[in-house]
Design an enzyme around this catalytic site. Structure first.
Site, short mmCIF file in Angstrom:
data_model
loop_
_atom_site.label_atom_id
_atom_site.label_comp_id
_atom_site.label_asym_id
_atom_site.label_seq_id
_atom_site.Cartn_x
_atom_site.Cartn_y
_atom_site.Cartn_z
N CYS A 268 39.07 -48.47 35.50
CA CYS A 268 38.25 -49.01 34.41
C CYS A 268 38.85 -48.71 33.05
O CYS A 268 38.72 -49.49 32.11
CB CYS A 268 36.84 -48.48 34.50
SG CYS A 268 36.71 -46.68 34.21
N HIS B 137 32.89 -43.67 32.75
CA HIS B 137 33.25 -45.06 33.02
C HIS B 137 33.53 -45.76 31.69
O HIS B 137 32.90 -45.45 30.67
CB HIS B 137 32.09 -45.74 33.74
CG HIS B 137 32.38 -47.11 34.27
ND1 HIS B 137 33.53 -47.44 34.94
CD2 HIS B 137 31.64 -48.26 34.23
CE1 HIS B 137 33.49 -48.71 35.30
NE2 HIS B 137 32.36 -49.23 34.86
N ASN C 117 31.01 -55.23 32.73
CA ASN C 117 31.51 -54.22 33.65
C ASN C 117 32.73 -54.77 34.38
O ASN C 117 33.11 -55.93 34.20
CB ASN C 117 30.40 -53.83 34.64
CG ASN C 117 30.62 -52.46 35.24
OD1 ASN C 117 31.65 -51.82 35.02
ND2 ASN C 117 29.64 -51.98 36.00
#
Length: 319
Positions: A93, A248, A275
């Protein structure tokens, strides 16, 4: 080493539910530890990479900002915002959010400079996942699918450059040994670079100003167990959020305000973000999160992309 990104528990979510949950089969048959390693990816200690508050990443706010804004709904530049990505079973990520936001910003900057719509060139997240081994100090380094830092992803683009995703598509099922094989003609091995990287200071207002003026940014926040089952609405922590899962990073594309319903349920300002768990998660791959939750404004990084024909003199906000 633990991160200093803080995450306060706002009990407002208990009295006023603002989001819904749903199950996802991709999380059903793996342990929490494996889930976290596959679907998160920012290493603890990310916030310690930041300079002290008040350093040169502060954004000045000189124009009024709208109550809500989303680049995906911009009438002239919505085509610059790339779609939702899927990092797969790879803790990448940190790279995906950084490179996707930089691809958007390059298209926005090129279009604004030319005063006409320019095509978006998607940059290669895989290039960064495979080849970014940058470190700050001796402990904080990028490690591909086992984690890294958005700040160092942007600095890698600044110093080394990345190829396009057409040249090097995202596929973590193959060997990630660097250097990766060169593009096959007629594709180009051309490197795209950035000339400035910075962290944003000044809280929500400075973050909104940067997004509004220049495009999406990459934000790191603390994820708790219930976030994996987000379905829709404005995410908020509660007493039932579960254990801390890790850090994240996501691409932030805008903000808004959830209207209050009563005097005891005030307005809730939130961020809109994409996301990197595919379009089957959340709201077609996106989510909203209340401002001030999970350290969302504490570790935000971005960069200024170089355009064709520019002399790319690099600089950094690192003091």
């Amino acid at each position: 080493m633990t991160s200093i990104i803080s995450c306060s528990l706002f009990l407002l979510a208990e009295s006023r539910p603002t989001w819904t949950t749903r199950p996802y089969t991709r999380f059903d048959h793996i342990s929490p530890a494996v889930r976290n390693s596959y679907y998160l990816g920012v290493l603890d200690g990310a916030a310690e990479l930041a300079a002290p508050a008040g350093a040169s990443g502060t954004v000045g706010v000189s124009t009024p900002l709208p109550r809500d804004y989303d680049w995906r709904e911009d009438s002239s530049l919505a085509q610059c915002i790339g779609g939702v990505q899927d990092q797969g079973e790879c803790g990448s990520c940190w790279a995906v959010s950084s490179i996707e936001s930089l691809s958007d910003r390059r298209c926005i900057r090129a279009s604004q400079s030319a005063n006409t719509s320019k095509p978006r060139i998607a940059l290669s997240s895989l290039d960064v996942v495979a080849c970014d081994k940058m470190c700050e100090g001796i402990e904080k380094c990028c490690h591909g699918c086992t984690g890294g830092y958005p700040k160092l992803a942007f600095e890698y683009v600044q110093k080394k450059g990345v190829v396009s995703s057409m040249c090097m598509p995202y596929n973590v099922t193959k060997s990630l040994l660097c250097p990766l094989p060169p593009c096959q003609k007629p594709l180009e091995d051309r490197k795209f670079k950035a000339k400035e990287t910075k962290q944003l200071y000044g809280g929500a207002l400075a973050m909104q100003a940067e997004i509004f003026m220049h495009g999406p940014v990459a934000a790191t926040f603390t994820v708790y167990e219930d976030f994996f089952n987000y379905g829709s609405g404005v995410y908020q922590l509660s007493n039932t959020s579960g254990k801390r899962a890790g850090l994240h990073a996501v691409k932030v594309v805008g903000w808004g305000v959830l209207n209050g319903t009563t005097e005891d349920a005030p307005e809730i300002p939130y961020w809109s973000a994409q996301n990197s768990w595919g379009e089957g998660w959340g709201m077609h791959g996106s989510f909203m999160i209340a401002q001030g939750q999970c350290g969302f404004e504490q570790s935000v990084f971005t960069a200024t992309p170089c355009l064709d024909g520019e002399i790319c003199v690099t600089s950094s906000s690192r003091p």
